[in-house]
Design an enzyme around this catalytic site. Sequence first.
Site, mmCIF file in Angstrom:
data_model
loop_
_atom_site.group_PDB
_atom_site.id
_atom_site.type_symbol
_atom_site.label_atom_id
_atom_site.label_comp_id
_atom_site.label_asym_id
_atom_site.label_seq_id
_atom_site.Cartn_x
_atom_site.Cartn_y
_atom_site.Cartn_z
ATOM 1 N N GLY A 182 -33.538 3.406 -7.099
ATOM 2 C CA GLY A 182 -34.759 3.057 -6.370
ATOM 3 C C GLY A 182 -35.551 4.221 -6.292
ATOM 4 O O GLY A 182 -35.104 5.511 -6.516
ATOM 5 N N PRO A 183 -36.854 4.272 -5.980
ATOM 6 C CA PRO A 183 -37.466 5.445 -5.657
ATOM 7 C C PRO A 183 -36.904 6.375 -4.545
ATOM 8 O O PRO A 183 -35.972 5.927 -3.724
ATOM 9 C CB PRO A 183 -38.807 4.864 -5.006
ATOM 10 C CG PRO A 183 -38.912 3.288 -5.437
ATOM 11 C CD PRO A 183 -37.358 3.030 -5.381
ATOM 12 N N GLY A 219 -36.514 8.569 -1.260
ATOM 13 C CA GLY A 219 -36.970 8.442 0.094
ATOM 14 C C GLY A 219 -36.642 6.767 0.402
ATOM 15 O O GLY A 219 -37.146 6.149 1.582
ATOM 16 N N GLU A 224 -25.842 11.154 -7.087
ATOM 17 C CA GLU A 224 -26.587 11.967 -8.061
ATOM 18 C C GLU A 224 -25.893 12.736 -8.835
ATOM 19 O O GLU A 224 -25.899 14.130 -9.145
ATOM 20 C CB GLU A 224 -27.845 12.746 -7.455
ATOM 21 C CG GLU A 224 -28.739 11.750 -6.544
ATOM 22 C CD GLU A 224 -29.670 11.149 -7.503
ATOM 23 O OE1 GLU A 224 -29.487 11.016 -8.702
ATOM 24 O OE2 GLU A 224 -30.541 10.293 -6.912
#
Length: 588
Positions: A372-373, A375, A502
């Site tokens: 997802g984006p 933040g 990540e």
Amino acid sequence: MNKTKETGNWRSFYRLIRDTKPSKLLLSIAIGLSVITSIGGLIIPLFTKNLVDGFSLDNIHPSQVILMALTFVFQAVASGASIYLLTKIGQKVVATLRDQLWKKLLILPVPFYDKNRTGETISRVTNDTGVVKNLITEHLTSLFTGLISIVGSIVLLLYMDWRMTLVMLTVVPFSLLILIPMGRQMHKVSRGLQDETARFTGILNQVLSEIRLVKSSNAEANEYKSGKSGITNLFQFGLKEGKIQAIIAPLMSLIIMALLVVIIGYGGMRVSSGALTAGELVAFILYLVQIIMPMGQLTSFFTQLQKSIGATERIISTLAAEEEDHTAGRELINASQPIKVEHLTFAYENGENILNDINFTMEAGKVTAIVGPSGGGKTTIFSMLERFYKAQSGVIKLGSDPIEEFSLQSWRSKIGYVSQESPLVAGTISDNIKYGLEREVSETELRKAAEMAYADQFIDEFADGYNTEVGERGIKLSGGQRQRIGIARALLRNPQILMLDEATSSLDSKSEVFVQKALKNLMKGRTTLVIAHRLSTVVEADQILFIEKGRITGSGRHDQLLTTHTMYREFAEQQLQIKELVSVMEVS
């Protein structure tokens, strides 16, 4: 109200020192030696009085000279021993304080560090405790010797000539009128000075730890301004402290000189009238000196005490901060169970919700990916699983049990975490792979973990192999090498739950190949939660959660989301275009 607060500060400071459990025996001996030294000092003016009143060579007996010499020697030895013992006590108190702070800092929760800069916290452990040490080692002895000397001298002076003594004591109210308000000002200045010192230490810590960023960003001038501001503020506080000293010292000197003039003049009149002998006047002046000198020492003591109270306020607040309890709860034996997140809502202090009514289940031994984006709350979910923060509402369960029912130590021991940057500590490669493990690790285990993480390939190329120093924060290694050491560390822990944040996003394609292979070894048979921007790393996940603005807007496998979730499809198409572009660039 201020009086209550001030009293509380004194009591808090006393309790802080008392809780370090200084040796009562050594303290008693040190104080006893100080008392003996002071009493010895009170005898000398009496010797002088008799010497002056009956002065002649025939009246000087060798025994008197020897006794006076022995008195001086004994005073010197007792004073030296007292100073050493108080220094030992002070060092022990400070060492205990620093030990308490260090232990506390390690068990404080993550939110504490969100609100307090690291450099400021470091200053509490080093600078503030140093102020307390100076009080005990350099000024505490003057408190006892000064009080004894002053009280003893006044008693003897009243006995010798009560009229002159009363004249002398008229300066006490004037001295208090100066010392009390100046002491309050010194406390305020000291507190501001300690806070500013902590802020300046924070700036130094931040800038010097990220010096490569500073230089690559040409930020030297900006950082100089920031540091210069701190230096200027410290200078201003130093001037304020100097102003207070500049007021206290000359005024006290003026009062003392005026007192001496009055006593000598009035005493001379008393000698002329026969009410006082010359020897008694000399003894009176000597006792007056024994009052004046300790008064200066007591002034320094109370000034340093105000500094110490100001310095320890932050120490006390740090020691009183709420801490993590690593042992509360039952031992977790088997973490290979479904993890259920139910109606989880979380917001940082005084902020908007980061997570809003999150619900999902991670099946045991399966891979769940979060995309997802930026933040959206992906990393916050990791923090909640690690129990760094407490949710405003909702619960995370392992099987049917809330994870809070398990002790923090046993819960976190079941989790392996590989972050985007794979932080390393200064030390060797071996130290970093074994970091956090209390059990003995054999050479075979170490090498096997490195081999499964594909880290052995570059480790064996180093001259020192596993004993190669990685530098501060692993600066001597590349990003891919740090990642593989982080994976080797997780493999050696043999966790049942795995979290990958990540883990390949900042790597070049060659490093990514090795890291991906290492991650596959790591993920086998483990309940895994993955955050990834690169969809290629999660297309094979058993479950993909799409999160945006703190809410899960889609879940399913890759092929399902492609057809049911518009934004996921856009993410996938964007990733595909980037991949094709990279392929073209590599070919050309």
